[in-house]
Scaffold this motif. Structure first.
Motif, short mmCIF file in Angstrom:
data_model
loop_
_atom_site.label_atom_id
_atom_site.label_comp_id
_atom_site.label_asym_id
_atom_site.label_seq_id
_atom_site.Cartn_x
_atom_site.Cartn_y
_atom_site.Cartn_z
N LEU A 154 0.83 -1.20 0.00
CA LEU A 154 0.00 0.00 0.00
C LEU A 154 0.86 1.25 0.00
N PHE A 155 1.87 1.26 0.89
CA PHE A 155 2.73 2.45 0.97
C PHE A 155 3.60 2.61 -0.27
N LEU A 156 3.94 1.51 -0.92
CA LEU A 156 4.71 1.60 -2.16
C LEU A 156 3.91 2.30 -3.25
N ARG A 157 2.66 1.89 -3.41
CA ARG A 157 1.82 2.52 -4.44
C ARG A 157 1.43 3.94 -4.05
N LEU A 158 1.19 4.13 -2.76
CA LEU A 158 0.89 5.48 -2.28
C LEU A 158 2.09 6.40 -2.52
N GLY A 159 3.30 5.90 -2.23
CA GLY A 159 4.51 6.69 -2.45
C GLY A 159 4.70 7.04 -3.91
N ALA A 160 4.40 6.11 -4.81
CA ALA A 160 4.54 6.38 -6.24
C ALA A 160 3.61 7.51 -6.66
N ASN A 161 2.39 7.52 -6.14
CA ASN A 161 1.45 8.60 -6.48
C ASN A 161 1.92 9.95 -5.94
N VAL A 162 2.43 9.95 -4.71
CA VAL A 162 2.89 11.21 -4.10
C VAL A 162 4.08 11.76 -4.87
N VAL A 163 5.04 10.89 -5.23
CA VAL A 163 6.22 11.34 -5.99
C VAL A 163 5.79 11.90 -7.34
N THR A 164 4.83 11.25 -7.99
CA THR A 164 4.33 11.75 -9.28
C THR A 164 3.70 13.12 -9.11
N LEU A 165 2.91 13.29 -8.05
CA LEU A 165 2.26 14.58 -7.76
C LEU A 165 3.30 15.68 -7.59
N LEU A 166 4.34 15.41 -6.80
CA LEU A 166 5.39 16.40 -6.57
C LEU A 166 6.15 16.74 -7.85
N LEU A 167 6.48 15.70 -8.65
CA LEU A 167 7.20 15.92 -9.91
C LEU A 167 6.41 16.82 -10.85
N VAL A 168 5.11 16.55 -10.97
CA VAL A 168 4.26 17.34 -11.87
C VAL A 168 4.20 18.79 -11.40
N LEU A 169 4.03 18.99 -10.08
CA LEU A 169 3.94 20.36 -9.56
C LEU A 169 5.25 21.11 -9.75
N ILE A 170 6.39 20.45 -9.47
CA ILE A 170 7.70 21.12 -9.61
C ILE A 170 7.96 21.48 -11.06
N LEU A 171 7.72 20.55 -11.97
CA LEU A 171 7.95 20.82 -13.39
C LEU A 171 7.02 21.91 -13.91
N THR A 172 5.77 21.91 -13.42
CA THR A 172 4.81 22.94 -13.85
C THR A 172 5.28 24.33 -13.44
N VAL A 173 5.68 24.45 -12.19
CA VAL A 173 6.17 25.75 -11.70
C VAL A 173 7.40 26.20 -12.48
N THR A 174 8.32 25.25 -12.73
CA THR A 174 9.55 25.59 -13.46
C THR A 174 9.26 26.06 -14.87
N VAL A 175 8.38 25.34 -15.56
CA VAL A 175 8.05 25.70 -16.95
C VAL A 175 7.31 27.03 -17.01
N MET A 176 6.42 27.28 -16.03
CA MET A 176 5.66 28.54 -16.05
C MET A 176 6.58 29.72 -15.79
N ARG A 177 7.55 29.56 -14.90
CA ARG A 177 8.50 30.65 -14.66
C ARG A 177 9.34 30.96 -15.90
N ARG A 178 9.66 29.92 -16.65
CA ARG A 178 10.55 30.08 -17.80
C ARG A 178 9.78 30.51 -19.05
N ASN A 179 8.62 29.90 -19.30
CA ASN A 179 7.91 30.12 -20.56
C ASN A 179 6.56 30.83 -20.42
N GLY A 180 6.04 30.89 -19.21
CA GLY A 180 4.72 31.47 -19.04
C GLY A 180 3.64 30.52 -19.52
N ARG A 181 2.47 31.09 -19.83
CA ARG A 181 1.35 30.28 -20.32
C ARG A 181 1.66 29.75 -21.71
N CYS A 182 1.08 28.59 -22.02
CA CYS A 182 1.33 27.96 -23.32
C CYS A 182 0.33 28.46 -24.35
N ASN A 183 0.84 28.95 -25.48
CA ASN A 183 -0.01 29.42 -26.57
C ASN A 183 0.05 28.51 -27.78
#
Length: 1438
Positions: free
Chosen positions: A30-59
């Motif tokens: 349970l914790f293995l699958r839960l951990g995989a979801n949490v890591v995915t959530l963090l990766l998506v949020l970090i990459l989103t913030v990084t891309v928005m700071r660099r490129n802004g909104r996508c057109n």
């Protein structure tokens, strides 16, 4: 209303399974699958913030497919996660199961974050990131750890997992679509964006890239016409051979810096391709794990069928089974595609590095490797190292697959699977022992293969000389003996391989018997779900278990080859510095040699055997130096030491300026005359024409078909000896170097042409300010030299001006030799005469056509049935029938085993069994024993048949080639023939039997599956017809293209080996000219074409494989759906018992891979059969008329009377005759000279006499016998000859002089003494001393003396000397003439000579002009006749 009903039913279903769900997820999982979801959530949020700071909104506008991936899938995932969470909250026991809510909650948060990222930022940038793509692949691996839980997961959970997988695949597809070809960051595009073919592929849709649709145009062309190289796919930028070579070379040089004592090629390869290879490993892990989804889904489906439920779950499972097969098909082909690209890059880089090393390593440093061994590096070892890519991943992948399968078996039959595991463990030490034996046999076999290829190269290089000696049969038998020893080790390997195949092929059957037997004896009842899930798992074990011995063998071969190539690459490279710092050498000096001692070998034990001994020499710039000395005095070795080809063990050798080199044996490229002269330099019209004129080549070229664009064959076969020498000299002069090293360049031309070259070239305006160092016996050249260096036994005996040379040095040297020198006045007169009368020169175009070299033939259409029949004949019809029968019966026993299991399950399931468990087990054991015996018979019969074919093919091929006329060898480059003996024969030895074995196994396996499916499900027969129609169309469309691609592959491979062989012969010349880069670029060009062919071949193969696997997936889907329909009782036709249905489903599951494997193996077999087809081409070459109407008795010829009656001979029917209606008589016991301009047809007289070329008209009578009526080998054995090109083969000196063992040692020593070579032979170690390859242990002059000794040993009444004193000094030549006169008293001697002084004392002379006999008579009488042609020759030399 329907939606509400569906939702309620879903909730009820989930509620019923909730209790089991809490047991499914232990805390760790349970914790293995839960951990995989949490890591995915963090990766998506970090990459989103990084891309928005660099490129802004996508057109950026997104396609519908991108929108579906980035919006629809996350939204659907969030909805299903929300439903899952609500249901769990409503139904969960707060005290026990509340923690289960965290899993759907984390999944919901993850999908919401993906949706927000897609809306707020540049989703393409976020989800095309390597980090997120690789992480999603890793998520699949976490799911793989829970494969056993899929038995009990609810439908909603399965849908969520499938969505997760679909999203992961989709974002990886989007990333690949953005960068379809750029895989490694190490490689940059080398092809410009404007390239039409590249732009076409780049513009292909992502669907075409995944389905290999961009090959369709090539395949369309291949099915309608003969493919040409222009039709092939272009190479992707990252596959450029030049870049691959540079990357590997850089890593190898880094290895040499870090590990100078023992650099490793393996770690160099890892440095270049390690990271891309590891990434492929991740894809392979996922692919292997997905492969087990089929058995798991099958388990659930059979359980569903056993219960007989009418719910829709059965259809979900059936469709999931089909979709899993489709998904697996895409993964398989993508992994194979990327691995194949990596292998092609590795192959090109290894071949390029080996070729480059051959160019940069000196002759001395290369002395530890024979030419055959180096050729094997390129032809065999490179392929074995490339196969490391498969073996390394398989080495961990196969145990992983076996481990997962065993774990899943444990979930089915508990500890009963340990009985089968015990068998596997017991076989490990057995296979290790067998592998060690295979490694030993392989190493010995490779050494003998090197030796065989070296001997074959010697045979092909010297075939004309061997035929003249009548030794071609003896040499062929010598080659067959080497082959027989090689086959002994090949047989050891093949039979050990057969044992490996037997052990591993019978393991699944034994596994099945032991596992089910123990499970039943433990008191458990077998049911259909357990049995057929286990059978599916057993089937998944077959491939890794059967492949494992081949993987081990492949690893062993690859590591052996890696060590062999590493040893070669460790050789020290030739110094490429062309200038020396002024602090080391004066600017006024061109050559500075101080106490230099040199050897030919780097071996420590040979260092005492110095060739150049304490030589000191200083040559001022612009000096013309003549190096003279007796045969074997070290003249050529001195030039090679200046070039750096010898190992300098003491002293120093320094050169100042660029160098041009002309070897004693001219090295001629296969190509045009202009290519040979330019040698990579730019064309300068004025210098080019001046060079041709100075070398007296302008008239020769004007008479050639095509002029200077006429094609020259392998080793210059369509040029005379004089033309080859002048062409090599022209190459050197055109390069305008600072220094010219010339090795006896005037010996191959007549005196008139020699004088012209000396005055116009060597001391003329083109070179008079250059430094010229020439080894020579030409007195005219010696008298023109500024400085003379006298060599004796490797030392400089004297050096200085020619006028200061003491008479004691050379008693026969005289500046007043009126026949071999000329004064300035007479020379000027002769130059004027030559320049005025050039149109009347008696020089034929060539003795062979300018376009003599034929383009390599390739067949069209499919491989003919006769090729397969011929291979069966080579194997033997009896063994072929045994192989077929054993394979069919083996498959029948395996199918019988499975049918018996289904019968057992049905009886025990209904509780109506009439027999005990032991009875069922006994029948199962009988099937197992029969299957094992038949497997053993098939394995060993295949090994025996393959060995028999290998022996017969080589034996028949060598016999046919030995009996081929010399014209065939003149028209066919030796590299092309050697390709048959190396690559094609290796295929017949090893690859073809292997792939045939797989083909047969796949065929009978498919046949068994089709029969069982037809028996269980009658409706399958309805599907069989359209299925077979589509299947046949696909294979026809592919096979026509595949054959063409394979033939193009073979044709494009030949120039690589031909160029490689050619380069080995002329590497010292290439290094002297500093043309290494030009030849590397030339080789890269050949390699690029070869890579394009291989790349197109791979894409075509994957195009087919994907479509076949998708076709197989449709069959699985059909069988599964029909099984579900039949279980609900709504169909009028019964589909049999649950046991039979389970059997059908377990058989349908591996059908996907088996279908693809069958056609792949079929097409691969057809490709490998091209090697048999190519070998058969050379078994159908024209043959000499070996037999004769008249046999010889006694010691014919007795008198030596030779008569030519109106003899006309043409080398090719379209050319002017080489001999034109000539008639003459040579009385027995007379000595006759044949003279004439270079190419006048002098050697053609010997060709006609020895029947190397058949005459068109006329007769040749020897002692009253027409030689056309005699057996050709018997004729040649009765005549003696000393050829123009001296020939010594690798082996003992005694074998070279008297290979048939007809002479006593005292007789051999006596002849050696008379030929003035006894002292050199004693120094070399006597008659048992080893002669190196091509006789390089001796100088060219010494080789000619040994060939003369060989001819004298024959004691024939007719002795032919073809310019045998051309490379011998005047003093030794005079002594030899006396020896020939005394030793050959009463023997008819026919001498072809360039020196007028050679023929003055003969009984008669023949003068030829363009194949016409223009004059004959006694030389002294002709000399007194001022009107005679001979008198004019002599007058011109005065």
């Amino acid at each position: 209303m329907d939606i509400i009903t569906l939702t309620n039913s879903t909730l009820l279903y989930m509620d019923s399974n909730l209790e089991r769900l809490s047991d499914i997820y232990p805390s760790f999982e349970l914790f293995l699958r839960l951990g995989a979801n949490v890591v995915t959530l963090l990766l998506v949020l970090i990459l989103t913030v990084t891309v928005m700071r660099r490129n802004g909104r996508c057109n950026t506008r997104k396609s519908y497919i991108e929108k579906s991936v980035l919006y629809v899938i996350p939204a659907l995932g969030a909805c299903l996660s929300c439903v899952d969470l609500v249901v769990l909250v409503m139904r969960t026991n707060p005290k026990r199961d509340f923690i289960l809510c965290f899993l759907p909650l984390s999944r919901l948060a993850m999908w919401i974050s993906v949706m927000l990222s897609s809306i707020l930022s540049c989703a393409c940038c976020v989800f095309s990131s390597k980090i997120i793509c690789f992480w999603w692949i890793f998520r699949f691996l976490t799911e793989a750890l829970h494969l056993n839980m899929i038995f009990t997961l609810p439908t909603l959970e399965i849908c969520l997992i499938m969505l997760d997988i679909a999203f992961g695949i989709s974002i990886n597809v989007l990333r690949i679509k953005q960068e379809p070809f750029k895989i490694s960051s190490l490689e940059d595009p080398l092809i410009e964006e404007g390239d039409d073919d590249q732009r076409h592929i780049r513009s292909s849709s992502w669907w075409d890239l995944f389905t290999f649709g961009y090959i369709s145009l090539v395949m369309k062309h291949g099915s309608t016409k003969q493919l040409e190289f222009k039709d092939l796919l272009p190479l992707p930028p990252d596959m450029d051979p030049c870049t691959s070579c540079e990357n590997l070379l850089r890593c190898w040089q880094l290895q040499e810096c870090n590990y100078s004592s023992n650099p490793s090629l393996f770690w160099s390869i890892s440095g270049v391709y390690g990271w891309p290879y590891l990434r492929l490993g991740l894809l392979k892990v996922f692919n292997d794990c997905i492969g087990f989804a089929g058995p798991l889904l099958l388990n659930r489906l059979i359980k569903y069928l056993q219960k007989g439920s009418e719910s829709s779950v059965g259809y979900t499972l059936a469709i999931s089974l089909g979709l899993t097969s489709i998904f697996k098909s895409f993964l398989d082909t993508q992994y194979t595609f990327r691995l194949s690209k990596l292998k092609l890059k590795l192959r090109s880089s290894i071949m390029s590095v080996i070729y480059r090393k051959c160019l940069w390593v000196s002759t001395a440093n290369r002395s530890g490797f024979s030419e055959g061994e180096i050729q094997t590096f390129m032809s065999v070892d490179a392929d074995r190292i490339v196969n490391l890519c498969n073996s390394l991943h398989d080495m961990w992948s196969l145990p992983l697959q076996i481990g997962i399968a065993l774990y899943l078996l444990y979930t089915q039959v508990k500890f009963a699977f340990l009985s089968g595991l015990a068998i596997t463990i017991l076989l490990i030490p057995v296979n290790k022992w067998i592998s060690m034996l295979i490694a030993s046999a392989t190493e010995k076999m490779m050494k003998l293969k090197d030796e065989r290829i070296r001997k074959t190269g010697e045979l092909l290089t010297n075939i004309r000389t061997l035929k003249m000696y009548g030794w071609d049969n003896w040499f062929a038998n010598w080659l067959k003996e080497t082959r027989a020893t090689e086959v002994t080790h090949l047989a050891t390997r093949k039979y050990l391989d057969a044992w490996c195949v037997f052990f591993w092929a019978t393991t699944p059957t034994l596994f099945s018997l032991c596992t089910f037997g123990l499970y039943a004896l433990m008191g458990h009842q077998l049911d259909a779900a357990t049995v057929f899930t286990c059978l599916a798992l057993f089937n998944s074990l077959i491939s890794p278990l059967n492949s494992f011995p081949w993987v081990i063998n492949g690893l062993i071969d690859a590591f052996i080859s890696t060590r062999r190539v590493s040893k070669f690459l460790r050789c020290s490279e030739h110094s490429r510095d062309s200038s020396i710092d002024s602090c080391f050498i004066s600017e006024d000096l061109a050559v500075f040699v101080e106490d230099a001692s040199c050897i030919w070998s780097r071996d420590v034990e040979e260092e005492h055997n110095l060739i150049i001994k304490q030589v000191s020499l200083r040559v001022p710039k612009g000096t013309f130096v003549a190096i003279i000395g007796e045969v074997g005095s070290g003249k050529t070795s001195l030039l090679n030491s200046l070039l750096g080809e010898m190992q300098c063990v003491d002293g120093s050798i320094l050169l100042n300026g660029s160098v041009a080199y002309v070897p004693q044996v001219p090295w001629i490229l296969s190509g045009t005359v202009r290519d040979n002269i330019l040698f990579g330099k730019t064309f300068d019209s004025k210098r080019y024409l001046d060079t041709l004129s100075a070398c007296a080549l302008d008239v020769d070229i004007s008479l050639m078909v095509g002029g200077d664009m006429a094609f020259i064959g392998d080793k210059g076969v369509n040029l005379s000896g004089g033309q080859r020498a002048r062409l090599a000299l022209a190459r050197a002069i055109y390069h305008d170097s600072d220094m010219y090293l010339l090795d006896d360049v005037l010996s191959a031309v007549d005196s008139q042409v020699g004088s012209w070259i000396l005055q116009r070239a060597l001391v003329g305006p083109l070179l008079n300010k250059k430094t010229r160092i020439m080894c020579t016996h030409n007195i005219q050249a010696i008298s023109s030299a500024d400085m003379v260096v006298v060599m004796e036994k490797g030392k400089v005996k004297w050096s200085g001006a020619v006028t200061d040379m003491p008479k004691s040095i050379s008693p026969t040297f005289s500046l007043s030799n009126e026949f071999d020198m000329s004064s300035s006045k007479s020379l000027t007169k002769r130059q004027e005469s030559l320049s005025v009368n050039k149109d009347d020169e008696a020089d034929e175009v060539s003795e062979l056509a300018a376009d003599i070299v034929k383009v390599e033939e390739r067949k069209e259409g499919r491989v003919e049935v006769t090729v397969y029949r011929n291979y069966a004949v080579f194997c033997g019809w009896f063994i072929t029938i045994v192989i077929l029968l054993s394979a069919v019966l083996m498959q029948a026993s395996r199918n019988g085993n499975d049918l018996w299991l289904s019968y057992w399950v049905d009886k025990t399931g209904r509780g109506v069994t009439h027999y005990s468990t032991s009875f069922y087990l006994m029948i199962l054991s009988i099937f197992c024993i029969i299957n094992s015996i038949l497997t053993l018979v098939r394995a060993f019969s295949f090994a025996y048949g393959g060995l028999t074919a290998a022996v017969r093919v080589h034996s028949e091929l060598i016999c046919k080639l030995i009996n081929a006329p010399t014209q065939f060898f003149d028209q066919t480059p030796s590299g092309r023939i050697l390709n048959r003996f190396s690559s094609d024969l290796y295929t017949i030895d090893d690859s073809l039997p292997f792939i045939l074995n797989i083909l047969l196994a796949n065929f009978v396996g498919l046949l068994g599956i089709v029969l069982v499916l037809s028996y269980v499900q009658v409706l399958f027969l309805l599907l069989l017809l359209p299925f077979w129609y589509i299947y046949s169309k696909l294979q026809f469309f592919y096979r026509s293209t595949s054959r063409e691609l394979r033939r193009l592959d073979s044709v494009s491979r030949s120039p690589i080996y031909a160029s490689f062989t050619e380069t080995l012969d002329g590497s010292s010349t290439i290094r002297a000219f500093k043309s290494e880069d030009h030849f590397v670029a030339r080789f890269i060009g050949h390699l690029t074409l070869y890579q394009r062919t291989s790349y197109s071949e791979i894409i075509a193969s994957l195009w087919l494989s994907l479509r076949l696997q998708l076709l197989g997936a449709m069959i699985v889907l059909f069988v599964a759906v029909m099984a579900v329909i039949g279980s609900q009782g709504n169909f009028p036709i019964s589909f049999g018992t649950p046991g039979l249905v389970g059997l059908a489903l377990s058989y349908a599951a591996p059908l996907v891979s088996l279908l693809g494997s069958f056609l792949t193996s079929f097409t691969e077999t057809e490709k490998e059969m091209v090697s048999v087809e190519r070998v058969l081409q050379y078994m159908d070459v024209p043959q000499e008329e070996v037999s004769g109407r008249q046999s010889l008795t006694g010691k014919w010829p007795v008198q030596g009377l030779v008569e030519f009656h109106n003899v006309t001979m043409r080398y090719i029917s379209t050319l002017p005759p080489a001999l034109n209606n000539i008639s003459f008589t040579i009385q027995g016991g007379t000595h006759v000279g044949v003279i004439g301009r270079t190419g006048a047809g002098k050697s053609s007289i010997l060709n006609a006499l020895f029947r190397l070329t058949p005459v068109c008209n006329g007769d040749i009578i020897v002692d009253g016998v027409n030689i056309n009526h005699l057996p050709v080998r018997e004729l040649r054995s009765r005549l003696a000859v000393v050829p123009q090109s001296p020939f010594l083969c690798h082996g003992s000196l005694r074998d070279n002089l008297d290979p048939l063992g007809l002479s006593e040692d005292w007789r051999i020593w006596e002849i050696l003494e008379k030929c003035k070579i006894k002292a050199e032979v004693e120094t070399a170690g006597g008659l048992d001393s080893n002669v190196k390859e091509s006789g390089c242990s001796f100088s060219v002059g010494q080789r000619q003396l040994l060939c003369l000794a060989r001819a004298l040993l024959k004691s024939s009444k007719i002795l032919c000397l073809d310019e045998c004193t051309a490379n011998i000094d005047v003093h030794t030549a005079s002594l030899l003439q006396n020896t020939i006169s005394s030793e050959c008293n009463g023997v008819t001697v026919i001498t072809i000579a360039h020196r007028i002084s050679t023929v003055l004392d003969l009984d008669s002379i023949l003068i030829l002009d363009r194949g016409i006999l223009v004059e004959q008579g006694e030389p002294q009488r002709l000399l007194q006749d001022d009107s005679s042609i001979f008198s004019s020759f002599v007058s011109a030399l005065k």
